[in-house]
Design a protein around this motif. Structure first.
Motif, mmCIF file in Angstrom:
data_model
loop_
_atom_site.group_PDB
_atom_site.id
_atom_site.type_symbol
_atom_site.label_atom_id
_atom_site.label_comp_id
_atom_site.label_asym_id
_atom_site.label_seq_id
_atom_site.Cartn_x
_atom_site.Cartn_y
_atom_site.Cartn_z
ATOM 1 N N ASP A 168 -8.776 -1.370 1.320
ATOM 2 C CA ASP A 168 -9.394 -2.102 0.202
ATOM 3 C C ASP A 168 -10.924 -2.037 0.275
ATOM 4 O O ASP A 168 -11.608 -3.062 0.340
ATOM 5 C CB ASP A 168 -8.922 -3.555 0.222
ATOM 6 N N PHE A 212 -5.625 2.673 0.485
ATOM 7 C CA PHE A 212 -5.227 1.518 -0.322
ATOM 8 C C PHE A 212 -5.306 0.244 0.500
ATOM 9 O O PHE A 212 -5.824 -0.786 0.043
ATOM 10 C CB PHE A 212 -3.786 1.712 -0.828
ATOM 11 N N LEU A 213 -4.753 0.303 1.716
ATOM 12 C CA LEU A 213 -4.694 -0.900 2.546
ATOM 13 C C LEU A 213 -6.079 -1.356 2.982
ATOM 14 O O LEU A 213 -6.332 -2.564 3.100
ATOM 15 C CB LEU A 213 -3.828 -0.620 3.778
ATOM 16 N N ALA A 255 0.832 -1.208 0.000
ATOM 17 C CA ALA A 255 0.000 0.000 0.000
ATOM 18 C C ALA A 255 0.865 1.256 0.000
ATOM 19 O O ALA A 255 0.551 2.247 -0.668
ATOM 20 C CB ALA A 255 -0.919 -0.009 1.218
#
Length: 677
Positions: free
Chosen positions: A567, A564-565, A522
């Motif tokens: 999700d 990003f991490l 990420a």
């Protein structure tokens, strides 16, 4: 946020508004009695401990009260021994008394007749030593029980404050966002820190002293009546006087203590907002204005604090004055009774000690009124916060959609922050699953409000917002649990929020169970990896409270890596690239394109270059969608979007007219009165 929201509570800026010098006057504490009872109710679960506190108090006070009586007996032994040496051995007590009467010394005869002694025997050091040893034992045991009482009570109060802090913490997470919109952060912090600490200190001091003082008053009163009912009645005069003075002073100091802690919260809010915006204050040269506001609010706090402490401080000198008057009365009457043989010298000595022990706890009870007033004033502020209206609880049978649910539809949605100020009315739109919806418009048009509704920070007033799965099942998001809805959603705001911790911990905030490989992936996707290796400890670099050891752009990249991490299925980007340079923005746009794949995305943007590829662009003005379409179709339409676009990208015809051209384009893009509902 994209700007001030129409109809919302006014922002409390550092230079005026509700927190400035025009603030409303402080009102008197609402109700002392109910608040005090509610405060004591926080100890309800500690009944067993409180019973033990009272028991230890009874033992401590009972032993301590015996001390003066035993010392009086010791004094009688010494005095009787001294008197016995004045008469020859072998004579009886009655013979001594008769000889004094015959010599015309009636007063001495009366005094000696009240004593028990053996002529010529001297001081009975055996009996004196036994009494003194008993006194030592009594005082040591009394002190030990007092220590046990204090230790036990300390645990009870601290556990109660721990529970109160937990209640405040849980309350914070159950409150709607509108509560925090109208309450300054410094004021909130003051309530959950200063006020709770003040409650704990007040309870710690008052509960123990109230128990001990009341028990002492009862115990000493019993002993005084045993020694001399007449002197005991004289001592009882202090009770109504003490109660009267305490009530009069407490009635006045109650409002002053409420004002003191209210002004403490106001000053904390001032300091917090000024320090957090210190650079802005310097840039605009508003130091003198800030200092003037600070001085005014500091002066208000000084006046309230001085008044509260001065008025409540009257109690102790008043009690001491009354106590001294009673002391003089007891000394005079007691001396007359000794001279008349009705009391022994030891009994008078003990009674004078008891009179001090009697007035001292009364004085303590009076002086504790200021502590009690202060604690109850803080308790009212904390209870007021705990009584704030909470969010509507989620339904226990809330429906759950499959993970692929991503189609979001607004159906005739209306919403307003303030009841009589409409903001959004009859809005309908559809965000297809996997699509990107960009929202543009002037500041205050309602762009961020739309996002707040999606996140259920606020609930719609009319209409509904539905989330639909690939199977066609759709659910009104108000029926979903907030945790389920927000678990599916990732958000990157223009105003970054990072906590005091390592960069790794900040990235993993949304997924604490993420592996090291996932965190690094990420970070690389959001280009955090490009700068983090230049830091002293890399990903283990500890950020301070405001992450000032990173630049604004670097802080934004960390928040993007967090998204990003996580999700998420739904993605909300509120000016997410506003703090990064142009080259990094292009790289992030590519990363965002990958991140938005197969996700429903809402992008709030002022820079229109960042949303060219959006599947749907919504142009909002005054809470309504005035245009929607793709970038190309909206440009060809030549409407509001075109005006916004031209305001950003149209070149000025010449250097002299450049500013005017841009201003005219911006004015043309702004909504007119005729455009508003």
């Amino acid at each position: 946020m994209s700007g001030a929201q129409p109809g919302r509570a006014p922002a409390r800026g550092p230079f005026g508004g509700p927190m400035g010098r025009g603030a409303a006057p402080i009102e008197k504490a609402r109700s002392f009695g109910p608040s005090a009872r509610r405060l004591l109710g926080t100890l309800r679960s500690e009944r067993a401990g409180l019973i033990a506190v009272v028991l230890f108090g009874i033992l401590s006070v009972g032993l301590t009260v015996l001390g003066p009586k035993l010392l009086g007996d010791a004094t009688n032994i010494v005095f009787a021994g001294f008197i016995s040496l004045q008469f020859p051995a072998g004579t009886s007590e009655q013979q001594v008394v008769d000889s004094l009467v015959a010599a015309g010394q009636q007063e001495q005869a009366d005094m000696i007749s009240a004593m028990s002694f053996t002529p010529g025997a001297g001081v009975d050091f055996g009996a004196l030593g036994a009494i003194l040893l008993m006194v030592l034992t009594v005082y040591v045991l009394g002190s030990m029980f007092a220590w046990l009482q204090a230790r036990l009570l300390n645990g009870i109060v601290q556990r109660a404050m721990h529970r109160l802090r937990m209640q405040v913490e849980h309350k914070v997470h159950r409150l709607p966002l509108r509560t925090f919109d109208r309450m300054q952060r410094g004021e909130l912090l003051s309530r959950v820190t200063n006020d709770v600490d003040n409650i704990g200190q007040s309870m710690q001091q008052t509960v123990s002293q109230v128990v001990t003082s009341l028990l002492t008053v009862v115990g000493v009163m019993v002993m005084m009546f045993v020694i001399s009912p007449l002197l005991a009645l004289i001592a009882l005069v202090t009770i109504p006087l003490t109660i009267g003075i305490t009530v009069l002073v407490a009635r006045r100091s109650q409002s002053l203590f409420a004002a003191q802690w209210k002004n403490t919260g106001i000053l904390n809010a001032r300091v917090e907002e000024t320090f957090s915006g210190h650079a802005v204050v310097k840039v605009f040269g508003r130091q003198k204005a800030v200092e003037a506001d600070f001085r005014a609010e500091n002066e208000e706090l000084y006046r309230a604090s001085f008044g509260a402490q001065f008025v409540s401080g009257i109690i102790m000198p008043s009690m001491m004055f009354i106590g001294n008057l009673v002391y003089v009365a007891i000394a005079v009457v007691g001396g007359l009774q000794v001279a008349g043989g009705m009391l022994s010298i030891g009994a008078v000595q003990a009674f004078i000690q008891y009179s001090r022990q009697f007035t001292q706890p009364l004085s303590q009870l009076g002086s504790m009124a200021n502590l009690l007033q202060s604690g109850v004033a803080s308790a009212e502020r904390v209870f007021e916060f705990l009584d704030e209206e909470e969010e509507t609880p989620d339904d226990d049978a809330a429906p759950t959609l499959p993970p692929d649910a991503g189609r979001l539809a607004f159906e005739d949605v209306s919403f307003r922050y303030v009841a009589d100020t409409p903001l959004i009315h009859g809005l309908s739109l559809v965000a297809e699953s996997g699509g990107t919806v960009a929202i543009v418009g002037p500041t205050g048009a309602g762009k961020t409000t739309l996002v707040n509704l999606v996140m259920r920070f606020y609930d719609v007033d009319a209409g509904r917002i539905t989330l639909e799965a690939a199977s066609g099942d759709a659910v009104d998001i108000r029926r979903m649990s907030r945790a389920d809805l927000r678990r599916r959603t990732g958000m990157v705001l223009q105003d970054t929020w990072l906590f005091a911790g390592t960069i790794r911990e900040n990235i993993a905030y949304g997924r604490p169970d993420a592996t090291e490989e996932e965190i690094l992936a990420a970070a690389r996707a959001a280009y955090v990896d490009r700068f983090v290796h230049a830091l002293p400890e890399g990903y283990d670099t500890v950020l301070d409270d405001d992450a000032t050891n990173l630049s604004a752009g670097e802080r934004q990249l960390v928040t993007i890596a967090r998204a990003f991490l996580a999700d998420p299925r739904l993605l909300i980007l509120d000016e997410a690239t506003s703090s990064v340079d142009t080259r990094t923005e292009l790289l992030i746009q590519r990363a965002m394109s990958r991140l938005r794949a197969d996700r429903t995305s809402f992008v709030i943007a002022h820079r229109l270059s960042t949303i060219r590829d959006a599947d749907l662009i919504l142009v909002m003005e005054a809470g309504a969608i005035v245009e929607q379409g793709t970038h190309e179709t909206l440009l060809r339409a030549g409407g509001a979007y075109r005006r916004l676009y031209d305001a950003q990208f149209e070149a000025a015809p010449d250097a002299g007219a450049g500013v005017d051209a841009v201003e005219e384009a911006a004015l043309a893009a702004a909504p007119t009165e005729a455009d508003r509902p």
